[in-house]
Design a protein around this motif. Structure first.
Motif, mmCIF file in Angstrom:
data_model
loop_
_atom_site.group_PDB
_atom_site.id
_atom_site.type_symbol
_atom_site.label_atom_id
_atom_site.label_comp_id
_atom_site.label_asym_id
_atom_site.label_seq_id
_atom_site.Cartn_x
_atom_site.Cartn_y
_atom_site.Cartn_z
ATOM 1 N N THR A 32 41.070 22.117 28.553
ATOM 2 C CA THR A 32 41.410 22.712 29.841
ATOM 3 C C THR A 32 40.250 22.521 30.802
ATOM 4 N N LEU A 33 40.557 21.997 31.968
ATOM 5 C CA LEU A 33 39.568 21.781 33.022
ATOM 6 C C LEU A 33 39.814 22.804 34.118
ATOM 7 N N THR A 34 38.802 23.606 34.407
ATOM 8 C CA THR A 34 38.874 24.586 35.486
ATOM 9 C C THR A 34 37.974 24.089 36.600
ATOM 10 N N VAL A 35 38.548 23.803 37.754
ATOM 11 C CA VAL A 35 37.827 23.208 38.875
ATOM 12 C C VAL A 35 37.516 24.290 39.907
ATOM 13 N N PHE A 36 36.265 24.280 40.387
ATOM 14 C CA PHE A 36 35.793 25.238 41.387
ATOM 15 C C PHE A 36 35.371 24.496 42.645
ATOM 16 N N GLU A 37 35.325 25.223 43.761
ATOM 17 C CA GLU A 37 34.774 24.660 45.004
ATOM 18 C C GLU A 37 33.308 24.314 44.784
ATOM 19 N N GLY A 38 32.830 23.348 45.536
ATOM 20 C CA GLY A 38 31.421 22.995 45.495
ATOM 21 C C GLY A 38 31.074 21.929 44.488
ATOM 22 N N GLY A 39 32.084 21.274 43.895
ATOM 23 C CA GLY A 39 31.795 20.185 42.972
ATOM 24 C C GLY A 39 31.456 20.630 41.570
ATOM 25 N N PHE A 40 32.034 21.729 41.114
ATOM 26 C CA PHE A 40 31.790 22.228 39.765
ATOM 27 C C PHE A 40 33.105 22.334 39.003
ATOM 28 N N ALA A 41 33.017 22.186 37.691
ATOM 29 C CA ALA A 41 34.173 22.381 36.823
ATOM 30 C C ALA A 41 33.662 22.850 35.468
ATOM 31 N N TYR A 42 34.566 23.408 34.710
ATOM 32 C CA TYR A 42 34.270 23.848 33.352
ATOM 33 C C TYR A 42 35.357 23.278 32.461
ATOM 34 N N TRP A 43 34.972 22.649 31.353
ATOM 35 C CA TRP A 43 35.929 22.070 30.415
ATOM 36 C C TRP A 43 35.723 22.711 29.061
#
Length: 154
Positions: free
Chosen positions: A121-132
């Motif tokens: 699961t990829l969680t995308v955030f504003e500002g060029g960040f994500a968590y996988w």
């Protein structure tokens, strides 16, 4: 001014200009200088959550393998300021990934992915960040869209 002094001054100005253009850890202008395995870098903090996507292929077993999704390449990193990052709740697994599905080249030092290790699961955030996080929950990483280079080979 003597010629030697003028040449030295000109050389110092050119060198200063070149060095100021080089990115270093913590800089968000261009690529970040090669980082070591345990280097923690400050690239700011994630903004608002934009989207959560299941079934995203990846296998960041060595923490230097980018994950590409929807035309964006995401680079794993260890945030220096992790306490300022949002907590990402686990998403129900999508059941994907049988191991080996996305590992194109398996090097002797890298264990082949187990079930659910290479899809997550990829969680995308504003500002060029994500968590996988992998469906198996055995692998997870913070990611940035800032191009990083790594000082190790897995």
């Amino acid at each position: 001014m003597p010629m030697v002094a003028m040449v030295a001054l000109l050389g110092a100005l050119v060198l200063g200009t070149v060095l100021s253009a080089c990115a270093s850890p913590g800089s968000t202008s261009g690529a970040v200088a090669p980082i070591a395995y345990d280097d923690r870098i400050d690239l700011g903090v994630p903004g608002d959550l934009l989207e959560t996507v299941t079934g995203v292929e990846g296998y960041p077993a060595c923490r230097n393998e980018p994950i590409t999704y929807d035309g964006t390449t995401w680079y794993p990193f260890l945030p220096e300021n992790l306490a300022d990052f949002p907590e990402v709740a686990p998403h129900p697994t999508a059941g994907g990934g049988i191991g080996g599905g996305t590992a194109r080249i398996v090097l002797p030092a890298v264990v082949a992915p187990g079930p659910g290790d290479d899809v997550g699961t990829l969680t995308v955030f504003e500002g060029g960040f994500a968590y996988w996080i992998s469906d198996s929950r055995d692998l997870d990483t913070w990611l940035t869209d800032v191009e990083l280079s790594y000082a190790w080979v897995c």
